[in-house]
Design an enzyme around this catalytic site. Structure first.
Site, PDB file in Angstrom:
ATOM      1  N   HIS A  12      13.455  -5.988 -27.468  1.00  0.00           N
ATOM      2  CA  HIS A  12      13.682  -6.088 -28.907  1.00  0.00           C
ATOM      3  C   HIS A  12      13.722  -4.691 -29.521  1.00  0.00           C
ATOM      4  O   HIS A  12      13.179  -3.723 -28.967  1.00  0.00           O
ATOM      5  CB  HIS A  12      12.599  -6.926 -29.550  1.00  0.00           C
ATOM      6  CG  HIS A  12      12.714  -8.380 -29.217  1.00  0.00           C
ATOM      7  ND1 HIS A  12      11.906  -9.337 -29.770  1.00  0.00           N
ATOM      8  CD2 HIS A  12      13.571  -9.044 -28.399  1.00  0.00           C
ATOM      9  CE1 HIS A  12      12.249 -10.524 -29.311  1.00  0.00           C
ATOM     10  NE2 HIS A  12      13.253 -10.370 -28.463  1.00  0.00           N
TER      11      HIS A  12
ATOM     12  N   GLU B 177      12.173  -3.464 -32.061  1.00  0.00           N
ATOM     13  CA  GLU B 177      10.830  -2.939 -32.360  1.00  0.00           C
ATOM     14  C   GLU B 177      10.185  -2.376 -31.104  1.00  0.00           C
ATOM     15  O   GLU B 177       9.550  -1.322 -31.135  1.00  0.00           O
ATOM     16  CB  GLU B 177       9.933  -4.053 -32.934  1.00  0.00           C
ATOM     17  CG  GLU B 177      10.505  -4.746 -34.142  1.00  0.00           C
ATOM     18  CD  GLU B 177      11.310  -6.002 -33.822  1.00  0.00           C
ATOM     19  OE1 GLU B 177      11.222  -6.959 -34.599  1.00  0.00           O
ATOM     20  OE2 GLU B 177      12.028  -6.027 -32.796  1.00  0.00           O
TER      21      GLU B 177
ATOM     22  N   CYS C 185       9.363 -10.925 -34.066  1.00  0.00           N
ATOM     23  CA  CYS C 185       8.836 -12.100 -33.378  1.00  0.00           C
ATOM     24  C   CYS C 185       7.350 -11.886 -33.101  1.00  0.00           C
ATOM     25  O   CYS C 185       6.819 -10.785 -33.310  1.00  0.00           O
ATOM     26  CB  CYS C 185       9.591 -12.323 -32.068  1.00  0.00           C
ATOM     27  SG  CYS C 185       9.184 -11.119 -30.776  1.00  0.00           S
TER      28      CYS C 185
ATOM     29  N   CYS D 114       6.550  -8.934 -30.656  1.00  0.00           N
ATOM     30  CA  CYS D 114       6.649  -7.636 -31.321  1.00  0.00           C
ATOM     31  C   CYS D 114       5.536  -7.453 -32.349  1.00  0.00           C
ATOM     32  O   CYS D 114       5.004  -6.349 -32.497  1.00  0.00           O
ATOM     33  CB  CYS D 114       8.018  -7.468 -31.973  1.00  0.00           C
ATOM     34  SG  CYS D 114       9.341  -7.288 -30.756  1.00  0.00           S
TER      35      CYS D 114
END
Length: 148
Positions: A79, A81, A107, A110
Site C-alpha cells: 500500500h 502508506e 486500511c 496500514c
C-alpha cells in the site's frame, strides 16, 4: 487569478500526483509523510521493487472477486502508506509526529503501522470500507480529516 492552495490542499495535490505512479489495477493511491511543511517521504501502491507489476501477471483479488477492504494478504502489492514508511526508513527520515497525506483512507493494516510509527494526523480525500481502521485511529487519538 487562481487562489493559492492552503497547505492541506497543496500536499493532497502532491499525493494525487504520486498516485499516478501506482501499478495497481484496482485503485491508484498516493501518500506522503510531512513534518513542519517538509515532505519526508512519498509512496504509491504497487508491487515490491524488481517484481512484475499486476498489469503483467494479473490481480489475484480481481480473479477471486474479493471485495475492497478484505483479504489484503492476497495482494502482491504494497500500500502507498507502507511504501512511504519504508522509503522514510531507507533514507533515514524520522517520521514520529508526521502527518500522512493520502488519497484514500488507510486500511486496518496500514492504520496499525501508522499508529506504531507515531503518525500524529491523517489527511485524505477518499473513503475506504474499513471501519476497524477508523476505530483504531480514534482509540490511538490520531486526528483524521478530509480535504476536498
Amino acid at each position: 487569478m487562481n487562489e493559492r492552495p492552503d497547505w492541506n490542499q497543496y500536499f493532497m495535490e502532491i499525493a494525487r500526483v504520486v498516485a499516478t505512479r501506482s501499478t495497481c489495477l484496482r485503485r491508484k493511491v498516493g501518500a506522503l509523510l510531512v513534518i513542519n511543511k517538509r515532505i519526508l517521504a512519498t509512496g504509491y501502491n504497487g508491487t515490491p521493487s524488481g517484481l512484475k507489476h499486476c498489469g503483467e501477471v494479473g490481480c489475484l483479488r480481481e480473479q477471486m472477486n474479493v471485495p475492497s477492504g478484505e483479504r489484503h494478504e492476497l495482494c502482491r502489492g504494497l500500500h502507498a502508506e507502507q511504501n512511504a514508511i519504508i522509503q522514510a526508513a531507507i533514507h533515514g527520515a524520522a517520521i514520529n509526529g508526521a502527518v500522512l497525506y493520502c488519497t484514500h483512507y488507510p486500511c486496518v493494516v496500514c492504520a496499525k503501522m501508522l499508529i506504531n510509527a507515531g503518525i500524529s494526523r491523517v489527511v485524505m480525500e477518499n473513503h475506504y470500507p474499513d471501519s476497524l481502521s477508523k476505530e483504531l485511529f480514534n482509540e490511538a487519538g490520531i486526528e483524521v480529516g478530509f480535504v476536498v
